[in-house]
Motif scaffolding. Sequence first.
Motif, PDB file in Angstrom:
ATOM      1  N   TYR A   8      47.097  38.760  40.014  1.00  0.00           N
ATOM      2  CA  TYR A   8      46.010  38.098  39.310  1.00  0.00           C
ATOM      3  C   TYR A   8      44.699  38.656  39.856  1.00  0.00           C
ATOM      4  CZ  TYR A   8      49.596  34.746  37.908  1.00  0.00           C
ATOM      5  OH  TYR A   8      50.726  34.167  37.399  1.00  0.00           O
ATOM      6  N   CYS A   9      44.003  39.451  39.069  1.00  0.00           N
ATOM      7  CA  CYS A   9      42.765  40.076  39.529  1.00  0.00           C
ATOM      8  C   CYS A   9      41.697  40.018  38.442  1.00  0.00           C
ATOM      9  CB  CYS A   9      43.020  41.516  39.968  1.00  0.00           C
ATOM     10  SG  CYS A   9      43.784  42.576  38.718  1.00  0.00           S
ATOM     11  N   TYR A  10      41.674  38.939  37.689  1.00  0.00           N
ATOM     12  CA  TYR A  10      40.724  38.801  36.583  1.00  0.00           C
ATOM     13  C   TYR A  10      39.353  38.358  37.085  1.00  0.00           C
ATOM     14  CZ  TYR A  10      42.524  33.998  37.073  1.00  0.00           C
ATOM     15  OH  TYR A  10      42.935  32.783  37.564  1.00  0.00           O
ATOM     16  N   ASN A  11      38.353  38.514  36.201  1.00  0.00           N
ATOM     17  CA  ASN A  11      36.972  38.118  36.495  1.00  0.00           C
ATOM     18  C   ASN A  11      36.410  38.856  37.710  1.00  0.00           C
ATOM     19  OD1 ASN A  11      36.755  36.310  34.361  1.00  0.00           O
ATOM     20  ND2 ASN A  11      37.484  34.574  35.558  1.00  0.00           N
ATOM     21  N   ASN A  12      36.510  40.170  37.670  1.00  0.00           N
ATOM     22  CA  ASN A  12      35.923  41.011  38.701  1.00  0.00           C
ATOM     23  C   ASN A  12      35.168  42.145  38.018  1.00  0.00           C
ATOM     24  OD1 ASN A  12      36.860  40.061  41.496  1.00  0.00           O
ATOM     25  ND2 ASN A  12      38.775  40.038  40.334  1.00  0.00           N
ATOM     26  N   PHE A  29      47.702  39.856  35.331  1.00  0.00           N
ATOM     27  CA  PHE A  29      46.505  39.284  34.734  1.00  0.00           C
ATOM     28  C   PHE A  29      45.303  40.069  35.253  1.00  0.00           C
ATOM     29  CE2 PHE A  29      49.262  35.867  33.700  1.00  0.00           C
ATOM     30  CZ  PHE A  29      48.648  35.085  32.730  1.00  0.00           C
ATOM     31  N   CYS A  30      44.690  40.883  34.399  1.00  0.00           N
ATOM     32  CA  CYS A  30      43.542  41.681  34.822  1.00  0.00           C
ATOM     33  C   CYS A  30      42.412  41.615  33.796  1.00  0.00           C
ATOM     34  CB  CYS A  30      43.952  43.123  35.074  1.00  0.00           C
ATOM     35  SG  CYS A  30      44.714  43.952  33.657  1.00  0.00           S
ATOM     36  N   ILE A  49      51.581  41.064  30.214  1.00  0.00           N
ATOM     37  CA  ILE A  49      50.319  41.729  30.509  1.00  0.00           C
ATOM     38  C   ILE A  49      49.197  40.990  29.800  1.00  0.00           C
ATOM     39  CG2 ILE A  49      48.930  43.814  30.251  1.00  0.00           C
ATOM     40  CD1 ILE A  49      51.464  45.454  30.299  1.00  0.00           C
ATOM     41  N   THR A  50      48.226  40.542  30.580  1.00  0.00           N
ATOM     42  CA  THR A  50      47.014  39.954  30.037  1.00  0.00           C
ATOM     43  C   THR A  50      45.850  40.813  30.513  1.00  0.00           C
ATOM     44  OG1 THR A  50      47.936  37.714  30.030  1.00  0.00           O
ATOM     45  CG2 THR A  50      45.544  37.904  29.963  1.00  0.00           C
ATOM     46  N   ALA A  51      45.301  41.612  29.613  1.00  0.00           N
ATOM     47  CA  ALA A  51      44.287  42.600  29.993  1.00  0.00           C
ATOM     48  C   ALA A  51      43.129  42.619  29.005  1.00  0.00           C
ATOM     49  CB  ALA A  51      44.924  43.986  30.075  1.00  0.00           C
TER      50      ALA A  51
END
Length: 212
Positions: A8-12, A29-30, A49-51
């Motif tokens: 999980y590395c979203y909102n970057n 999740f990216c 995959i959520t990209a």
Amino acid sequence: STALTSLYCYNNSLTSIHLSANTSLVTLFCNFNSLNSLILGNKPALNEITAYSNSLSSIDLSVAPNLTYLFCANNNLTSLDLSNNILLQSLLCGSNPITSLDLSANTAITFFNSPSMAISSLDLSAQTGLTFLVINSCPSLSSLNVKNGNNSNLTNFAAYDNPSLSCITVDNPAYMNANWSAGKDPATAYSTVCPLSALAASLNFDGVDDNS
């Protein structure tokens, strides 16, 4: 880590992710980054995959044969090769300049939510379990086939705001008009055969073209 199963590395503000070493990855999740590069590598276990909301212009999904969920909307994708993803069930790829989308291999899709693309045609006749469809706001869409033998299973249907779409191929026009009249533009007809003849269209034909 080869043992990593979820990332999980979203909102970057990430611009690239390289995951070739993470062969056990199941969930990614990216979303909400600035990704222009996503290198998956061999991903036999990858399921989701959520990209969405990145800057991806391409993504190699052939390495993820067990993918069932793909959310890649709001990127810069002009094409999407899903020929190796035969288990895919949910596809959300809208708000991309995709010009063509071949889903002939993806017969397991039940959920399709992909507005605002550049495609001219979409054939979902092989997706017999389809229950959710959103394909609105596609200015070039002129052909839509959802005649899959199970239109009565639809729980959502949105194919409006498609100015080039005059006819939608369905199982039963009477059923679709009774249940999903708001799912299309007023000038668009439901029919068992598309395109309608000019005469049929001018007479506001009921959608069953016996002369085709």
